[in-house]
Design a protein around this motif. Sequence first.
Motif, PDB file in Angstrom:
ATOM      1  N   ILE A 189       0.850  -1.181   0.000  1.00 34.20           N
ATOM      2  CA  ILE A 189       0.000   0.000   0.000  1.00 34.20           C
ATOM      3  C   ILE A 189       0.889   1.234   0.000  1.00 34.20           C
ATOM      4  CG2 ILE A 189      -1.781   1.261   1.265  1.00 34.20           C
ATOM      5  CD1 ILE A 189      -2.738  -1.332   0.053  1.00 34.20           C
ATOM      6  N   ASN A 190       0.987   1.908  -1.129  1.00 30.66           N
ATOM      7  CA  ASN A 190       1.730   3.156  -1.194  1.00 30.66           C
ATOM      8  C   ASN A 190       0.971   4.136  -2.064  1.00 30.66           C
ATOM      9  OD1 ASN A 190       2.441   2.616  -3.992  1.00 30.66           O
ATOM     10  ND2 ASN A 190       3.956   1.166  -3.205  1.00 30.66           N
ATOM     11  N   LYS A 191       1.496   5.360  -2.164  1.00 33.10           N
ATOM     12  CA  LYS A 191       0.782   6.428  -2.853  1.00 33.10           C
ATOM     13  C   LYS A 191       0.556   6.102  -4.321  1.00 33.10           C
ATOM     14  CE  LYS A 191       1.820  10.541  -1.632  1.00 33.10           C
ATOM     15  NZ  LYS A 191       2.535  11.828  -1.432  1.00 33.10           N
ATOM     16  N   ASP A 192       1.565   5.527  -4.989  1.00 30.76           N
ATOM     17  CA  ASP A 192       1.436   5.219  -6.407  1.00 30.76           C
ATOM     18  C   ASP A 192       0.376   4.157  -6.657  1.00 30.76           C
ATOM     19  OD1 ASP A 192       3.385   7.048  -6.983  1.00 30.76           O
ATOM     20  OD2 ASP A 192       5.014   5.577  -6.967  1.00 30.76           O
ATOM     21  N   ASN A 193       0.373   3.109  -5.805  1.00 34.70           N
ATOM     22  CA  ASN A 193      -0.609   2.034  -5.978  1.00 34.70           C
ATOM     23  C   ASN A 193      -2.020   2.522  -5.694  1.00 34.70           C
ATOM     24  OD1 ASN A 193       1.158   0.038  -6.796  1.00 34.70           O
ATOM     25  ND2 ASN A 193       1.628  -0.597  -4.711  1.00 34.70           N
ATOM     26  N   LEU A 194      -2.173   3.364  -4.673  1.00 37.97           N
ATOM     27  CA  LEU A 194      -3.497   3.891  -4.356  1.00 37.97           C
ATOM     28  C   LEU A 194      -4.026   4.746  -5.498  1.00 37.97           C
ATOM     29  CD1 LEU A 194      -3.122   4.876  -0.596  1.00 37.97           C
ATOM     30  CD2 LEU A 194      -4.321   2.932  -1.563  1.00 37.97           C
ATOM     31  N   LYS A 195      -3.153   5.539  -6.103  1.00 38.13           N
ATOM     32  CA  LYS A 195      -3.568   6.382  -7.214  1.00 38.13           C
ATOM     33  C   LYS A 195      -3.961   5.532  -8.403  1.00 38.13           C
ATOM     34  CE  LYS A 195      -2.028  10.273 -10.049  1.00 38.13           C
ATOM     35  NZ  LYS A 195      -0.914  11.198 -10.334  1.00 38.13           N
ATOM     36  N   ARG A 196      -3.189   4.466  -8.657  1.00 41.21           N
ATOM     37  CA  ARG A 196      -3.468   3.601  -9.802  1.00 41.21           C
ATOM     38  C   ARG A 196      -4.733   2.793  -9.595  1.00 41.21           C
ATOM     39  NH1 ARG A 196      -2.218  -1.517 -10.348  1.00 41.21           N
ATOM     40  NH2 ARG A 196      -0.663  -1.459  -8.688  1.00 41.21           N
ATOM     41  N   ARG A 197      -4.928   2.285  -8.367  1.00 39.91           N
ATOM     42  CA  ARG A 197      -6.082   1.436  -8.097  1.00 39.91           C
ATOM     43  C   ARG A 197      -7.340   2.259  -7.885  1.00 39.91           C
ATOM     44  NH1 ARG A 197      -3.534  -2.069  -3.412  1.00 39.91           N
ATOM     45  NH2 ARG A 197      -5.674  -2.713  -3.081  1.00 39.91           N
ATOM     46  N   GLY A 198      -7.185   3.438  -7.276  1.00 36.22           N
ATOM     47  CA  GLY A 198      -8.282   4.393  -7.138  1.00 36.22           C
ATOM     48  C   GLY A 198      -9.529   3.802  -6.538  1.00 36.22           C
ATOM     49  N   LYS A 199     -10.635   4.041  -7.221  1.00 32.40           N
ATOM     50  CA  LYS A 199     -11.942   3.682  -6.695  1.00 32.40           C
ATOM     51  C   LYS A 199     -12.147   2.182  -6.584  1.00 32.40           C
ATOM     52  CE  LYS A 199     -14.001   3.714 -11.282  1.00 32.40           C
ATOM     53  NZ  LYS A 199     -14.065   2.276 -11.392  1.00 32.40           N
ATOM     54  N   LYS A 200     -11.319   1.372  -7.229  1.00 30.30           N
ATOM     55  CA  LYS A 200     -11.525  -0.074  -7.201  1.00 30.30           C
ATOM     56  C   LYS A 200     -11.337  -0.655  -5.817  1.00 30.30           C
ATOM     57  CE  LYS A 200     -10.730  -1.342 -11.977  1.00 30.30           C
ATOM     58  NZ  LYS A 200     -10.015  -2.255 -12.884  1.00 30.30           N
ATOM     59  N   ASP A 201     -10.737   0.088  -4.900  1.00 30.63           N
ATOM     60  CA  ASP A 201     -10.548  -0.417  -3.553  1.00 30.63           C
ATOM     61  C   ASP A 201     -11.875  -0.558  -2.811  1.00 30.63           C
ATOM     62  OD1 ASP A 201      -7.860  -0.965  -3.336  1.00 30.63           O
ATOM     63  OD2 ASP A 201      -7.350   1.135  -3.040  1.00 30.63           O
ATOM     64  N   VAL A 202     -12.925   0.139  -3.247  1.00 34.21           N
ATOM     65  CA  VAL A 202     -14.209   0.050  -2.568  1.00 34.21           C
ATOM     66  C   VAL A 202     -15.286  -0.481  -3.511  1.00 34.21           C
ATOM     67  CG1 VAL A 202     -13.718   1.835  -0.886  1.00 34.21           C
ATOM     68  CG2 VAL A 202     -14.625   2.499  -3.094  1.00 34.21           C
ATOM     69  N   GLU A 203     -14.887  -0.999  -4.654  1.00 29.96           N
ATOM     70  CA  GLU A 203     -15.849  -1.517  -5.605  1.00 29.96           C
ATOM     71  C   GLU A 203     -16.144  -2.968  -5.287  1.00 29.96           C
ATOM     72  OE1 GLU A 203     -15.658  -2.423 -10.302  1.00 29.96           O
ATOM     73  OE2 GLU A 203     -15.166  -0.384  -9.705  1.00 29.96           O
ATOM     74  N   LEU A 204     -17.424  -3.312  -5.252  1.00 26.41           N
ATOM     75  CA  LEU A 204     -17.826  -4.667  -4.926  1.00 26.41           C
ATOM     76  C   LEU A 204     -18.921  -5.082  -5.893  1.00 26.41           C
ATOM     77  CD1 LEU A 204     -17.047  -6.748  -2.728  1.00 26.41           C
ATOM     78  CD2 LEU A 204     -19.050  -6.007  -1.464  1.00 26.41           C
ATOM     79  N   PRO A 205     -18.707  -6.143  -6.674  1.00 23.32           N
ATOM     80  CA  PRO A 205     -19.731  -6.561  -7.636  1.00 23.32           C
ATOM     81  C   PRO A 205     -21.046  -6.908  -6.954  1.00 23.32           C
ATOM     82  CG  PRO A 205     -17.638  -7.647  -8.079  1.00 23.32           C
ATOM     83  CD  PRO A 205     -17.490  -6.961  -6.763  1.00 23.32           C
ATOM     84  N   LEU A 206     -22.132  -6.534  -7.595  1.00 22.03           N
ATOM     85  CA  LEU A 206     -23.471  -6.812  -7.077  1.00 22.03           C
ATOM     86  C   LEU A 206     -24.138  -7.803  -8.017  1.00 22.03           C
ATOM     87  CD1 LEU A 206     -25.369  -5.845  -4.781  1.00 22.03           C
ATOM     88  CD2 LEU A 206     -26.306  -4.194  -6.396  1.00 22.03           C
TER      89      LEU A 206
END
Length: 493
Positions: free
Chosen positions: A147-164
């Motif tokens: 978990i670092n700044k570059d990875n968070l920027k690249r992954r972005g919103k996908k960290d809270v995305e959950l398929p329904l």
Amino acid sequence: MSNMRLPVKPITYLFESAGICEKSCIEKCSCTAYAYNISTCMIWEGALLNIQQLPDGDPVGKVIHLRLAADEYQRLAGDEHQIRTKGNKWRVRVTVGVLVPAAGVILCLCICFSRGKLKRKGEQASSNDILFFDFNTEFHATSDEPINKDNLKRRGKKDVELPLFSYKSVLTATNNFSIANKLGEGGFGPVYKGKLFRGQEIAVKMLSKSSGQGLEEFRNETILIAKLQHRNLVRVLGCCIEQDEKILIYEYMPNKSLDFYLFDPTKKKMLNWETRIHIIEGIAQGLLYLHQHSRLRVIHRDLKPSNILLDSGMNPKISDFGMARIVEDNQTHANTRRIIGTYGYMSPEYAMEGLYSIKSDVFSFGVLLLEIVSGKKNTGFYNSESLNLLNYAWELWTTDQTLDLMDLIIGYPPSISILLRLVNVGLLCVQENPTDRPAMHDVVLMISNEHAPLPTPKKPAFVGGRIAMDRNSAVNMSAGVNNLLTISIMEPR
């Protein structure tokens, strides 16, 4: 636009806020509209089919946000006052008629410049059907990624995305929730095994209508565990929310839970010393991640053998985050009036006062460690002078008879010093005063470093004889369903 009948065939996601839903639409070149309602984000790509303006006050009417070109937005903003004052609903219909072709033009331009990208995005339209969803390639979890700044920027919103997923597809995957596919049942509800068309197996956990846990716990677990990624945490794949049904989709653990083996006279033989030490180390690493290395400091509050799942390699994975709580980095403890947990694993400060902290999880880990070493339940000493396993372990420790604690059915460990070290660490974790207990960082170091000196443990919590316990009842507890407890009356000892 308000009071609208929403178009058909949306792509649905579970997001924390409308802002994340809006951002998701803006970042997709193919997105023409979005709507957000109670954690559910609906996104449309391409033409908006069957959209309709409804009369004011119609309960079916929802708010939909349309994506416009800049000049269209300015023209619409100029007409807004006139439309509102005259109340001519036909103007709204004309506006929609203009916007849909405009969105089609934008979509064509996007296809010209991003054909490959749009192909991948178009495949997401089938993600509502769990039977055809490929979690191996489409799920974004990266358990070993730092978990670092570059990875968070690249992954972005996908960290809270959950398929329904749709309830119909989940029903098919589990063969209509057949008894043959039932894996077990806990405080949350029953768990079933499911199978997808590509052969992948999943675990489906349903929120029972008679469960002591409710929508709050369901939302807590879905949002929380979607943000946590570690090799020793169970992976949530998605969820299903339709009408009264609330379902979580997990990766399938073929070797079930730890208690399935640990307390069975026959199956416990499969847990040799190497496997048990491996399981202890894995649980410790998972807790260390929750307490220190994740972006959210999480207190699990319900650590026990049934919540430790085992994969095909007997690697432990912490599960069931329905009772978990997030605390601030500088927050040392919290308080609750609703005391829910499992008898035998709750720390004294939580059971008696409703106070919980990361040291509450350390206490539960200590109980779990002693159970793994001994093969005995903490609450299984009904015909003994020892009140519980903690009392029994303390008596053996103080009389230099610690070897009597180990599970004889699997023989002696490769090194007696390993057993003594593990028992020492377990007793340090279950000390009565939370400040005396080590943090998980120290626990991991004490377990992994065989030569580091260990402190001498103090008297554990809940230590006393059977006669003393019968004479002076510390608390009057009424047990709920599935070992859930509610402390109703407290008296001095």
